[in-house]
Design an enzyme around this catalytic site. Sequence first.
Site, PDB file in Angstrom:
ATOM      1  N   ASP A 137       0.862  -1.177   0.000  1.00 47.54           N
ATOM      2  CA  ASP A 137       0.000   0.000   0.000  1.00 47.54           C
ATOM      3  C   ASP A 137       0.901   1.229   0.000  1.00 47.54           C
ATOM      4  O   ASP A 137       2.128   1.137   0.133  1.00 47.54           O
ATOM      5  CB  ASP A 137      -0.959  -0.041   1.208  1.00 47.54           C
ATOM      6  CG  ASP A 137      -2.192   0.815   0.979  1.00 47.54           C
ATOM      7  OD1 ASP A 137      -3.240   0.552   1.601  1.00 47.54           O
ATOM      8  OD2 ASP A 137      -2.126   1.752   0.148  1.00 47.54           O
ATOM      9  N   GLU A 187     -11.002   6.443   4.617  1.00 46.55           N
ATOM     10  CA  GLU A 187     -10.003   5.843   5.500  1.00 46.55           C
ATOM     11  C   GLU A 187     -10.134   6.318   6.942  1.00 46.55           C
ATOM     12  O   GLU A 187     -11.263   6.463   7.446  1.00 46.55           O
ATOM     13  CB  GLU A 187      -8.610   6.105   4.937  1.00 46.55           C
ATOM     14  CG  GLU A 187      -8.461   5.548   3.527  1.00 46.55           C
ATOM     15  CD  GLU A 187      -7.041   5.529   3.039  1.00 46.55           C
ATOM     16  OE1 GLU A 187      -6.825   5.823   1.865  1.00 46.55           O
ATOM     17  OE2 GLU A 187      -6.133   5.202   3.816  1.00 46.55           O
TER      18      GLU A 187
END
Length: 587
Positions: free
Chosen positions: A279, A475
């Site tokens: 990521d 997020e």
Amino acid sequence: APVQHRPAYLDTGKPVPVRVADLLSRMSLDDKLGQMTQAERGAITDPADIATHRLGSLLSGGGSVPTPNTAQSWADMYDGFQRAALTSPLRIPIIYGVDAVHGHNNVHGATIFPHNIGLGATRDPKLVGRIGGAVAEEVSGTGVDWDFAPCLCVARNDRWGRTYESFGETPELASSMTTIIDGLQGRSSSDKGSILATAKHYVGDGGTTGGVDQGDTELTEQQLRAIHLPPFRAAVRRGVGSVMISYSSWNGVKMHANRYLITDVLKGELGFSGFVVSDWQGIDKIDGQEGFTAEEVRTSINAGVDMVMVPYDYVSFIDTLRAEVQAGRVPMSRIDDANRRILTKKFQLGLFERPFTDRRYTATVGSAEHRALARQAVRESQVLLKNDGGVLPLGKNGQKIFVAGKNADDIGNQSGGWTITWQGSSGPITPGTTILQGIRDKARSSAVTYDRNGAGIDGSYDVAVAVVGETPYAEFMGDRPAGMGLDAEDLATLRRLKGSGVPVVVVLVSGRPLDIAAELPGWDALLASWLPGTEGGGVADVLFGDYNPAGKLPVTWMRSAAQQPINVGDGQDPLFPYGYGLRYRRG
Ligand SMILES: O=[N+]([O-])c1ccc(O[C@@H]2O[C@@H](CO)[C@H](O)[C@H](S[C@@H]3O[C@H](CO)[C@@H](O)[C@H](O)[C@H]3O)[C@@H]2O)cc1
């Protein structure tokens, strides 16, 4: 003069493994290190750097867009980067990745589909597969060839800010929706308009304690395997081309450092033959400090990460990895394995033969056909949770309808995070149909009045529709560690409507269940709309009965935030159970 023999790796008549082996044999160490490096487009000040550093991949992080932000401009940007990449000695094309997680959501004018939680409510894997195909066309039309989707997270605690990126709280539901991979990648990845898909975030991102984003998933291996692994097994079976590693930890060990789960389980036991990508700055987070160290580079690559989403300090990353290889702390066999995996996907995608945008797909961006598909998905995603006295469906003729709420006339709010920008935002951020516009279109022979706060409501109206809920987030910005109720504005609006004595229909636009048990008795109807995207007309299709709602809850609806995490089968008493949904009529 001797006939110039085309190198085997450029010979389309050769099997891919032969082409890969030939190319690998011609690559220097720096060629190989570059292939494992992904840079953010914003870090490329001079496109020549792409060839200089042999970069294998570029990406657009959330909201990282060219100016102007149009499909044409994206295609020109992609082709410019690719042209630069092809000036390297071996002419290895880049692969470019974006988060097209509910349509090609960075691009202004693209079709924005419902976020995954709404798609989970449809219980329609075939529809979701068709959505994958439409997204692949729009992404291809901008040159991009890699989609960091689907998120196959199994969201177990609705406090998590990424709950809406999940298809639901059970491994079965998430696994069933891996059909989207077939749509994205096509029957064969070299099919026109096909792109590489990404199963993310491996593994257990939706199971962290407290629903904390990037937190710690504290489960036994048996629990982890039972709840969070199945969607990845299903994705591998469907041939997903890449897997992205989760920021989260498993029992205190960062996933980006977990060799057992990445190499032994994902690549070994599950037989994943694509490539693993980190990521964004995922390896930096292994030690919890800013930036990456030689140890983090070594640890993540040896754990099985094949490509690192650096995304800015890519020169330093390459230098650090080179030093680790030359010191013998990262074996050359690991570097070669990573390159084989990456190059295999590039050959299978046809990038060596067709490195530039297929402009035949550019016009599909935001097309009427795709918007119609998105509207069907909106219809099927609506979950009717309450309908006392049959207040729904609304009448199209001769009714006085009052519409209120901050989410009634706001494309940005009904699309949620990951829309035009990383976090998304309120307002007319991209072309589409708001829920209010959808209502007006339906009720041409009824009177529709709108006031965001409900000012002007009185007993002369037949019904009030309050479109309330959440504003965009992504997020960790969306984590809800404390209360999970409606905000003060919505509560004030609802109180005003309630005071009029008029029946109240609540449409909840949110990325997850909210704590609404205390208010529910005052509502005559409740429709969970999730984050429908640009085609708000699909909500009106249900409100006016042109579509008999069939959506089913993809997540258990809490009676109180104190119940979180609350999931099917855990013995708790929810407000509405997983799978619940009413219809207007049988059939
Ligand atoms: O200003 N700050 O404080 C700040 C902090 C963190 C940021 O972090 C970064 O912001 C986003 C936008 O730049 C990036 O996309 C990622 S998110 C990550 O990126 C991948 C690629 O986009 C996705 O596939 C994954 O699913 C996702 O988990 C990161 O979190 C940015 C800014």
